[in-house]
Design a protein around this motif. Structure first.
Motif, PDB file in Angstrom:
ATOM      1  N   ARG A   1      16.262  38.348   9.533  1.00 12.19           N
ATOM      2  CA  ARG A   1      17.605  38.811   9.611  1.00 12.19           C
ATOM      3  C   ARG A   1      18.491  37.966   8.295  1.00 12.19           C
ATOM      4  O   ARG A   1      19.084  38.661   7.692  1.00 12.19           O
ATOM      5  N   ALA A   2      18.170  36.545   8.403  1.00 15.60           N
ATOM      6  CA  ALA A   2      18.924  35.624   7.494  1.00 15.60           C
ATOM      7  C   ALA A   2      18.486  36.171   6.225  1.00 15.60           C
ATOM      8  O   ALA A   2      19.278  36.211   5.120  1.00 15.60           O
TER       9      ALA A   2
ATOM     10  N   ARG B   1      23.997  46.155   6.159  1.00 14.17           N
ATOM     11  CA  ARG B   1      24.884  47.069   6.679  1.00 14.17           C
ATOM     12  C   ARG B   1      26.373  46.850   6.636  1.00 14.17           C
ATOM     13  O   ARG B   1      27.295  47.683   6.235  1.00 14.17           O
ATOM     14  N   VAL B   2      26.376  45.732   7.134  1.00 17.31           N
ATOM     15  CA  VAL B   2      27.970  45.094   7.089  1.00 17.31           C
ATOM     16  C   VAL B   2      28.495  44.697   5.690  1.00 17.31           C
ATOM     17  O   VAL B   2      29.689  44.917   5.453  1.00 17.31           O
ATOM     18  N   GLN B   3      27.742  44.697   4.730  1.00 17.93           N
ATOM     19  CA  GLN B   3      28.094  44.629   3.308  1.00 17.93           C
ATOM     20  C   GLN B   3      28.485  46.157   2.809  1.00 17.93           C
ATOM     21  O   GLN B   3      29.052  46.227   1.745  1.00 17.93           O
TER      22      GLN B   3
ATOM     23  N   MET C   1      21.947  31.297   8.661  1.00 20.57           N
ATOM     24  CA  MET C   1      21.833  30.363   9.522  1.00 20.57           C
ATOM     25  C   MET C   1      20.874  30.905  10.741  1.00 20.57           C
ATOM     26  O   MET C   1      20.998  31.991  11.168  1.00 20.57           O
TER      27      MET C   1
ATOM     28  N   ARG D   1      28.940  33.057   3.612  1.00 18.36           N
ATOM     29  CA  ARG D   1      28.068  33.230   4.864  1.00 18.36           C
ATOM     30  C   ARG D   1      26.798  33.966   4.441  1.00 18.36           C
ATOM     31  O   ARG D   1      25.741  33.924   4.926  1.00 18.36           O
ATOM     32  N   THR D   2      27.070  34.865   3.360  1.00 24.58           N
ATOM     33  CA  THR D   2      25.680  35.753   3.055  1.00 24.58           C
ATOM     34  C   THR D   2      25.077  34.962   2.031  1.00 24.58           C
ATOM     35  O   THR D   2      23.875  34.854   2.048  1.00 24.58           O
TER      36      THR D   2
ATOM     37  N   VAL E   1      33.456  34.943   4.362  1.00 26.87           N
ATOM     38  CA  VAL E   1      32.348  36.056   4.319  1.00 26.87           C
ATOM     39  C   VAL E   1      31.325  35.951   3.397  1.00 26.87           C
ATOM     40  O   VAL E   1      29.896  35.937   3.671  1.00 26.87           O
TER      41      VAL E   1
ATOM     42  N   ASN F   1      28.459  26.206   6.479  1.00 33.13           N
ATOM     43  CA  ASN F   1      28.755  27.690   6.443  1.00 33.13           C
ATOM     44  C   ASN F   1      30.102  28.134   7.064  1.00 33.13           C
ATOM     45  O   ASN F   1      30.275  29.135   7.464  1.00 33.13           O
TER      46      ASN F   1
ATOM     47  N   PHE G   1      19.584  30.079  14.761  1.00 32.44           N
ATOM     48  CA  PHE G   1      20.239  28.968  15.861  1.00 32.44           C
ATOM     49  C   PHE G   1      19.064  28.741  16.646  1.00 32.44           C
ATOM     50  O   PHE G   1      18.066  28.982  16.753  1.00 32.44           O
TER      51      PHE G   1
ATOM     52  N   MET H   1      30.895  27.558   9.971  1.00 34.56           N
ATOM     53  CA  MET H   1      31.025  28.063  11.487  1.00 34.56           C
ATOM     54  C   MET H   1      32.147  27.289  12.388  1.00 34.56           C
ATOM     55  O   MET H   1      32.208  27.910  13.318  1.00 34.56           O
TER      56      MET H   1
ATOM     57  N   LEU I   1      19.673  38.948   3.463  1.00 32.33           N
ATOM     58  CA  LEU I   1      20.711  38.876   2.625  1.00 32.33           C
ATOM     59  C   LEU I   1      20.600  38.264   1.399  1.00 32.33           C
ATOM     60  O   LEU I   1      21.403  38.056   0.561  1.00 32.33           O
TER      61      LEU I   1
ATOM     62  N   TYR J   1      21.038  44.622   9.709  1.00 30.83           N
ATOM     63  CA  TYR J   1      22.453  44.547  10.115  1.00 30.83           C
ATOM     64  C   TYR J   1      23.278  44.075   8.939  1.00 30.83           C
ATOM     65  O   TYR J   1      24.435  44.428   8.648  1.00 30.83           O
TER      66      TYR J   1
END
Ligand SMILES: Nc1ncnc2c1ncn2[C@@H]1O[C@H](COP(=O)(O)OP(=O)(O)OP(=O)(O)O)[C@@H](O)[C@H]1O
Ligand SMILES: [Mg+2]
Lengths: 250, 408
Positions: free
Chosen positions: A159-160, A109-111, A88, A83-84, A80, A50, A90, A52, A163, A106
């Motif tokens: 959260r992952a 929203r950033v989309q 990932m 990564r959607t 970007v 991805n 961690f 990173m 998307l 989150y």
């Protein structure tokens, strides 16, 4: 079906040659486990997928990394968007210091997605898929840092998932958790497999054997071998794989 | 050997205790000096009173007496006029001269409705007598149509003045002095200066910290920037004052301001505050765990989104700390402001004119021919209390930051 095709991949941190001539296919809707001794480049390889590693100064990368047939390191490739599609999780749970709801929302929203109904549905759906909904449905506005470590890690998975990625990369996702929380996450992976392609780094042979369909063994930046998990564990092609696995088991 | 060592240790210990004892004693003495001198002057009136006492002469075009009841709360030493609804007492001014002080004025009293009768811009403006004023001279016609003058100038007591008032048929003129010796003007100027300096310095400082911490590569330019910020924070503020006059003054001149002004002071203070804000903000950006950045980026956020949605909110307590420290610094500053805002105590400060902050008012009060220790000490107490409150808040915030990041 191959989600990722990697050919002749080399990676350097400055002068340090961390990944050497890697060729690998990652199949869709399967769990691929990456094993190997500490420092052999498992995390580095995962971060290739991805991009990173882009965040680390001084990395140099050569070779081909095709995601659904597209070169992700091509100049026109959009990191970007990548990564959607390639999420990932961690090693250490890292929820944002915000509410549970805001954590899951989150990525959307950033989309630029603001529609309340869409957000609500996605948050609920993702938390259900991450097997966390029942535990947090009454605490959606609580700060995520108040959850237990295992809950935090499942929140990070939710959260992952929010998307709707195709791939979920997990770097030792259970190493900071107790056996019960670990069990929950392993169960979760089993159920996620039908919707997602999963690549997981793990230090635990048992975990790799339990949950993965394919296993890749790394040693000092080389990919020694990769194959169906049963074969790698029961009749490895390479002596070094056998030594590592039996050494750990014995 | 052991004996020698014991003596040696003993001497060192004694020195340590002695030094810390001296430090504590000095601190206590300073506080005691300030508090003993100034505590009696601390009251809320001080905050609303102007510094300069004003001279006013007023007349009463439509004058009507009334019938007022003496309010119960007035003390025995206050003489009350039932016709005018005013309570007077005898007092002394700063120079120990006799005063006739307005202690109480009924809300319905006719003395509220006067107009200015001295020539000048205020001529004809409505102006009433106010509590706290000193009646210097009061001219009235009594019931025998005789003109009577009373007041401090005539050495009338409060009693005599009230007696004349209760025998009034027509009010002619009142010459009075409004009460001075307050800090209202300096308080306002301080607030203006704080507001304006922060409005200038905070955005620039935060942006610079973000640049240094998030975008800048470790190269010679950034290193030079960092060193100059370090250097800047060690420069004595009088030098900033000189810089303000020589470098920033032309800027305010472009805005049409040809004297020292609060704007010039704020620009100067902004320069003084920048290193502090940049460093404090950078510190707070640094402690935001790197994991959070990775989490955000791995979810498809851009770097800018990551900074504004995750990093800055997490750094907010640190930025708040920087703000409070900046306010402390502004309140305590004097050298940089004497050159840029002047030393004239303005009761109605304006952004484009000179004024004093609380600290500079102390400087002004003490540098005259008759240093005013009492008021200076009182202002010192107020400054000490504000700074104390700010420091406690900073402690609380940093305690909460530590707690927050140790939980996760
Ligand atoms: N940011 C970096 N800069 C320089 N070298 C790095 C960096 N990250 C990792 N390395 C080096 O690259 C090699 C591979 O590291 P990597 O983190 O991929 O190992 P790993 O297999 O994930 O080990 P572990 O099981 O301990 O997590 C190591 O020798 C490490 O020292
Ligand atoms: Mg690793």
């Amino acid at each position: 079906m191959k989600t990722f095709e990697i050919k002749d991949l080399n990676l350097w941190y400055g002068d340090f040659h961390a990944l050497k001539d890697i060729d690998m296919d990652i199949r869709n809707n399967k769990v691929s486990a990456f094993i190997g001794p500490s420092g052999c480049g498992k995390s580095t390889f995962l971060r290739v997928l991805n991009r990173m590693n882009d965040l680390i100064d001084g990395t140099k990368i050569t070779g081909q990394v095709l995601f659904n047939g597209q070169e992700i390191y091509a100049p026109e490739s959009d990191v970007v968007t990548l990564r959607t599609k390639v999420g990932m999780v961690f090693q250490k749970p890292n929820p944002f210091p915000m509410s549970v709801y805001d954590n899951v929302a989150y990525g959307l929203r950033v989309q630029g997605i603001k529609n309340k109904a869409v957000l609500n549905d996605t948050v609920e759906d993702s938390l259900k898929k991450a097997a966390l909904w029942e535990e947090v449905k009454d605490r959606l506005s609580d700060n995520a840092l108040q959850l237990s470590g295992g809950q935090q890690q499942r929140l990070c998975i939710a959260r992952a998932i929010a998307l709707s990625p195709e791939v979920i990369l997990m770097d030792e996702p259970t190493s900071a958790l107790d056996p019960i929380a670990t069990g929950k996450i392993e169960e979760l992976m089993e159920s996620l497999k039908k919707d997602y392609t999963i690549a997981i780094v793990t230090l635990s042979m048992q975990q790799a054997a339990r949950i993965s369909d394919y296993t890749a063994f790394f040693l000092l930046g080389d990919l020694i071998e990769m194959g169906p998990t049963r074969e790698v564990f029961h009749k490895p092609n390479d002596k070094r794989t056998e030594d590592y696995i039996t050494g750990r088991f014995g | 050997m052991t004996r020698k060592r014991r003596i040696y240790d003993g001497i060192l210990n004694a020195l340590t205790y002695l030094s810390s004892g001296i430090a504590v004693i000095i601190l206590v003495m300073v506080l005691q000096f300030v508090f003993v001198r100034g505590w009696s002057g601390v009251n809320f009136d001080l905050l609303s009173k102007p510094y300069w006492s004003g001279n006013n002469t007023i007349e009463f075009p439509q004058f009507k007496t009334g019938a007022f009841d003496r309010p119960d709360h007035l003390g025995d030493d206050i003489a009350f006029s039932e016709k005018l609804g005013i309570g007077l007492s005898d007092g002394l001014d700063a120079y120990k001269e006799h005063q006739v002080v307005v202690e109480y004025l009924d809300p319905e009293s006719p003395l509220h409705h006067g107009v200015v009768s001295t020539a000048g811009v205020d001529l004809g403006k409505e102006l009433g007598l106010s509590e706290g004023s000193n009646i210097v001279n009061l001219m009235l016609k009594d019931t025998d149509d005789k003109i009577v003058n009373v007041g401090a100038q005539r050495k009338s007591t409060a009693e005599e003045t009230v007696a004349a008032m209760d025998n009034i048929s027509e009010m002619r003129k009142i010459y009075f002095k409004t009460e001075g010796g307050g800090i209202n003007g300096s308080l306002k100027a301080t607030l203006y200066l704080i507001g304006l300096s922060l409005v200038i310095a905070l955005p620039i400082g935060i942006a610079a910290a973000i640049y240094l911490n998030e975008y800048a590569k470790a190269n010679r330019v950034t290193n030079a920037m960092r060193s100059s910020i370090e250097l800047l924070s060690g420069v004595p503020s009088i030098i900033f004052g000189l810089m303000g006059v020589s470098v920033l003054f032309p800027i305010t001149q472009l805005m049409g301001i040809h004297t020292v002004s609060i704007i010039l002071g704020a620009l100067t203070m902004a320069v003084v505050l920048l290193p502090l804000i940049i460093r404090q903000t950078e510190e707070s950006l640094k402690v935001v765990p790197i994991d959070l950045r990775y989490a955000s980026l791995s979810l498809g956020a851009t770097q800018t989104q990551t900074i504004f949605k995750v990093i800055l909110p997490s750094a907010l307590p640190g930025i708040l700390t920087a703000t409070l420290l900046s306010i402390s610094r502004i309140i305590g500053e004097s050298a940089a402001l004497i050159y840029t805002m002047g030393t004239f105590i303005a009761d109605r400060p304006r952004l484009d004119q000179g004024a004093t902050t609380l600290a500079v008012q102390i400087w002004s009060l003490m540098s005259g021919e008759q240093p005013n220790f009492e008021l200076s000490s009182t202002i010192s107490i107020i400054i000490l209390l504000i700074v104390l409150a700010l420091n406690v808040s900073v402690k609380l915030i940093s305690y909460r930051i530590n707690k927050k990041w140790s939980v996760s």
